[in-house]
Design a protein around this motif. Structure first.
Motif, mmCIF file in Angstrom:
data_model
loop_
_atom_site.group_PDB
_atom_site.id
_atom_site.type_symbol
_atom_site.label_atom_id
_atom_site.label_comp_id
_atom_site.label_asym_id
_atom_site.label_seq_id
_atom_site.Cartn_x
_atom_site.Cartn_y
_atom_site.Cartn_z
ATOM 1 N N VAL A 112 0.832 -1.203 0.000
ATOM 2 C CA VAL A 112 0.000 0.000 0.000
ATOM 3 C C VAL A 112 0.867 1.254 0.000
ATOM 4 O O VAL A 112 0.635 2.202 -0.754
ATOM 5 C CB VAL A 112 -0.943 -0.007 1.222
ATOM 6 C CG1 VAL A 112 -1.615 1.350 1.406
ATOM 7 C CG2 VAL A 112 -2.003 -1.096 1.066
ATOM 8 N N GLY A 113 1.895 1.270 0.841
ATOM 9 C CA GLY A 113 2.739 2.448 0.956
ATOM 10 C C GLY A 113 3.566 2.739 -0.277
ATOM 11 O O GLY A 113 4.012 3.875 -0.485
ATOM 12 N N LYS A 114 3.775 1.738 -1.112
ATOM 13 C CA LYS A 114 4.584 1.920 -2.321
ATOM 14 C C LYS A 114 3.751 2.308 -3.540
ATOM 15 O O LYS A 114 4.303 2.541 -4.613
ATOM 16 C CB LYS A 114 5.355 0.627 -2.622
ATOM 17 C CG LYS A 114 6.398 0.289 -1.564
ATOM 18 C CD LYS A 114 7.050 -1.055 -1.840
ATOM 19 C CE LYS A 114 8.048 -1.412 -0.741
ATOM 20 N NZ LYS A 114 8.650 -2.751 -0.940
ATOM 21 N N ASP A 115 2.441 2.373 -3.370
ATOM 22 C CA ASP A 115 1.556 2.698 -4.499
ATOM 23 C C ASP A 115 0.877 4.042 -4.251
ATOM 24 O O ASP A 115 0.281 4.265 -3.194
ATOM 25 C CB ASP A 115 0.501 1.603 -4.674
ATOM 26 C CG ASP A 115 -0.378 1.828 -5.882
ATOM 27 O OD1 ASP A 115 -0.014 1.359 -6.977
ATOM 28 O OD2 ASP A 115 -1.424 2.496 -5.736
ATOM 29 N N GLY A 116 0.965 4.928 -5.230
ATOM 30 C CA GLY A 116 0.404 6.261 -5.068
ATOM 31 C C GLY A 116 -1.093 6.268 -4.849
ATOM 32 O O GLY A 116 -1.611 7.008 -4.002
ATOM 33 N N TYR A 117 -1.833 5.453 -5.610
ATOM 34 C CA TYR A 117 -3.287 5.392 -5.439
ATOM 35 C C TYR A 117 -3.652 4.829 -4.068
ATOM 36 O O TYR A 117 -4.534 5.352 -3.384
ATOM 37 C CB TYR A 117 -3.914 4.524 -6.528
ATOM 38 C CG TYR A 117 -3.693 5.029 -7.930
ATOM 39 C CD1 TYR A 117 -4.095 6.305 -8.309
ATOM 40 C CD2 TYR A 117 -3.082 4.224 -8.889
ATOM 41 C CE1 TYR A 117 -3.898 6.772 -9.607
ATOM 42 C CE2 TYR A 117 -2.875 4.679 -10.190
ATOM 43 C CZ TYR A 117 -3.273 5.953 -10.543
ATOM 44 O OH TYR A 117 -3.078 6.406 -11.817
ATOM 45 N N ALA A 118 -2.964 3.767 -3.664
ATOM 46 C CA ALA A 118 -3.269 3.134 -2.385
ATOM 47 C C ALA A 118 -2.939 4.056 -1.217
ATOM 48 O O ALA A 118 -3.603 3.996 -0.172
ATOM 49 C CB ALA A 118 -2.512 1.818 -2.258
ATOM 50 N N CYS A 119 -1.933 4.910 -1.380
ATOM 51 C CA CYS A 119 -1.613 5.873 -0.326
ATOM 52 C C CYS A 119 -2.790 6.813 -0.078
ATOM 53 O O CYS A 119 -3.064 7.203 1.062
ATOM 54 C CB CYS A 119 -0.362 6.671 -0.690
ATOM 55 S SG CYS A 119 1.197 5.798 -0.392
ATOM 56 N N ALA A 120 -3.489 7.192 -1.142
ATOM 57 C CA ALA A 120 -4.664 8.052 -0.994
ATOM 58 C C ALA A 120 -5.761 7.329 -0.218
ATOM 59 O O ALA A 120 -6.457 7.929 0.607
ATOM 60 C CB ALA A 120 -5.174 8.479 -2.367
ATOM 61 N N VAL A 121 -5.911 6.029 -0.470
ATOM 62 C CA VAL A 121 -6.901 5.230 0.267
ATOM 63 C C VAL A 121 -6.490 5.122 1.729
ATOM 64 O O VAL A 121 -7.327 5.237 2.639
ATOM 65 C CB VAL A 121 -7.046 3.838 -0.373
ATOM 66 C CG1 VAL A 121 -8.028 2.989 0.431
ATOM 67 C CG2 VAL A 121 -7.515 3.955 -1.820
ATOM 68 N N ALA A 122 -5.197 4.892 1.973
ATOM 69 C CA ALA A 122 -4.703 4.791 3.345
ATOM 70 C C ALA A 122 -4.949 6.088 4.103
ATOM 71 O O ALA A 122 -5.338 6.081 5.283
ATOM 72 C CB ALA A 122 -3.219 4.445 3.344
ATOM 73 N N ALA A 123 -4.727 7.224 3.432
ATOM 74 C CA ALA A 123 -4.970 8.515 4.073
ATOM 75 C C ALA A 123 -6.436 8.666 4.459
ATOM 76 O O ALA A 123 -6.765 9.203 5.521
ATOM 77 C CB ALA A 123 -4.545 9.649 3.139
#
Length: 376
Positions: free
Chosen positions: A280-291
């Motif tokens: 998750v942390g290495k993917d830009g889209y997934a970082c937005a979801v994590a936020a």
């Protein structure tokens, strides 16, 4: 490309490139707008006349094709497309294209009503699906849905899209009509949309969420429907949480679930993100979801995700340099227990020079340093 030797096409055949182009035009339901750029001997009208068929009338062209063709025709007549301009008057087909374009512009802001009718909704009944797939028609439908005097008129319009939800979802124009039905009508009126989406079986929700237009319809359903209505749809989406979180369109649906889903559903997604923290942390889209998860989940779930990301060596420092990752990094810093927060602060400030050279990294460093300075 058309070969130079293809200037002349015999009535019974053509060299390969021209023949392939001819076949493509013969199979086309609507004449593409780019055909106006073809040499006269290769135009569809010319070929159909050579083969003894009737030329495709301008009225059969799509709205976009007609507009594009008319613009191209005008440019060619002005000598702007590399065609010699000898002062001759435009041919009848070109004049017809231009007239048709003018008629469309005149009708652009007026719904075609039946003679003697002043009711747009009544005039539209029976043709809603046709209008919904047209660039201008879809705007008429949306306007009528917004301005309808009662729910009965809206319901009559919405009913004509039953059985067409998946087609409308994939349509660049029809998807807006479905969205407008969802946003202008009571939640229960959208139930048939949910039912048709889910009728495809497991994975249908995920499939729709990954579509460039379908994701918008899912978002509107999540915003306007009750949690009971979309429960099965959301569960289908949660089953593909990581895949959707890293998808260009699916990530927006995941963010909407985290905003509008139940606490249990938010918790399920946050746990899956924590279990896959490194990816998750290495993917830009997934970082937005994590936020989004770090903003809308319960406190215990936020801390679980923050600790999972903290435990991956170098992950947060790397995230701090990216557009969506730096937002998640700031939220992780705020959610960590004191001991881990101090350790993260030391890690980030140790490379403050490198982070400050990054547009987003300097924002994280400023947060960390300001929070440290605010301590008593």
């Amino acid at each position: 490309m058309l070969y130079a030797g293809c200037n002349h096409l015999p009535a019974t055949g053509a060299c390969f490139p021209a023949g392939a182009l001819r076949d493509r035009l013969d199979k086309a339901v609507e004449t593409p707008s780019w055909t106006v750029y073809l040499p006269s001997k290769l135009s569809r009208d010319s070929w159909t006349r050579r083969q003894g068929h009737a030329a495709v009338p301008a009225a059969a062209w799509s709205a976009a094709g007609r507009r594009g063709a008319a613009r191209a025709v005008e440019s060619r007549e002005d000598g702007n497309v590399g065609e010699s301009h000898n002062g001759n008057t435009a041919s009848e087909p070109r004049r017809e294209h231009r007239r048709h374009r003018q008629q469309q512009e005149e009708q652009q802001h007026s719904l075609p009503l039946e003679e003697g009718s002043n009711d747009p909704a009544s005039a539209m009944i029976g043709n809603v699906w046709k209008y919904a797939r047209d660039p201008q028609g879809c705007r008429f439908v949306q306007q009528v849905l917004e301005e309808a005097s009662n729910e009965g008129e809206r319901a009559a319009i919405a009913a004509e899209l039953k059985g067409h939800v998946w087609e409308a979802l994939r349509c660049p124009h029809g998807n807006f009509v479905v969205q407008k039905i969802i946003t202008t009508m009571p939640a229960q009126a959208s139930q048939y949309i949910i039912d048709e989406l889910m009728r495809k079986g497991p994975g249908a929700g995920s499939q729709a969420a990954k579509h460039r237009f379908g994701c918008r319809i899912i978002e509107r359903l999540l915003e306007k429907s009750t949690q009971e209505q979309v429960h099965d749809l959301v569960e289908d989406i949660i089953a593909e949480s990581i895949v959707l979180s890293t998808h260009p369109y699916g990530n927006y649906v995941m963010q909407h679930v985290l905003e509008h889903g139940s606490l249990e559903q938010r918790g399920s997604i946050t746990k899956l993100l924590a279990d896959n923290a490194s990816a998750v942390g290495k993917d830009g889209y997934a970082c937005a979801v994590a936020a989004k998860a770090l903003s809308h989940s319960q406190d215990k779930d936020k801390q679980m995700l923050a600790l999972a990301m903290y435990d991956v060596p170098g992950l947060l420092e790397s995230m701090a340099r990216t557009r969506h990752g730096h937002i998640a990094t700031k939220l992780v810093y705020q959610e960590l227990p004191d001991q881990q927060r101090d350790a993260l602060r030391r890690e980030l400030t140790a490379d403050s020079g490198g982070l400050r050279s990054s547009r987003y990294g300097r924002i994280v460093v400023d947060l960390v340093e300001s929070s440290e300075a605010a301590k008593p």
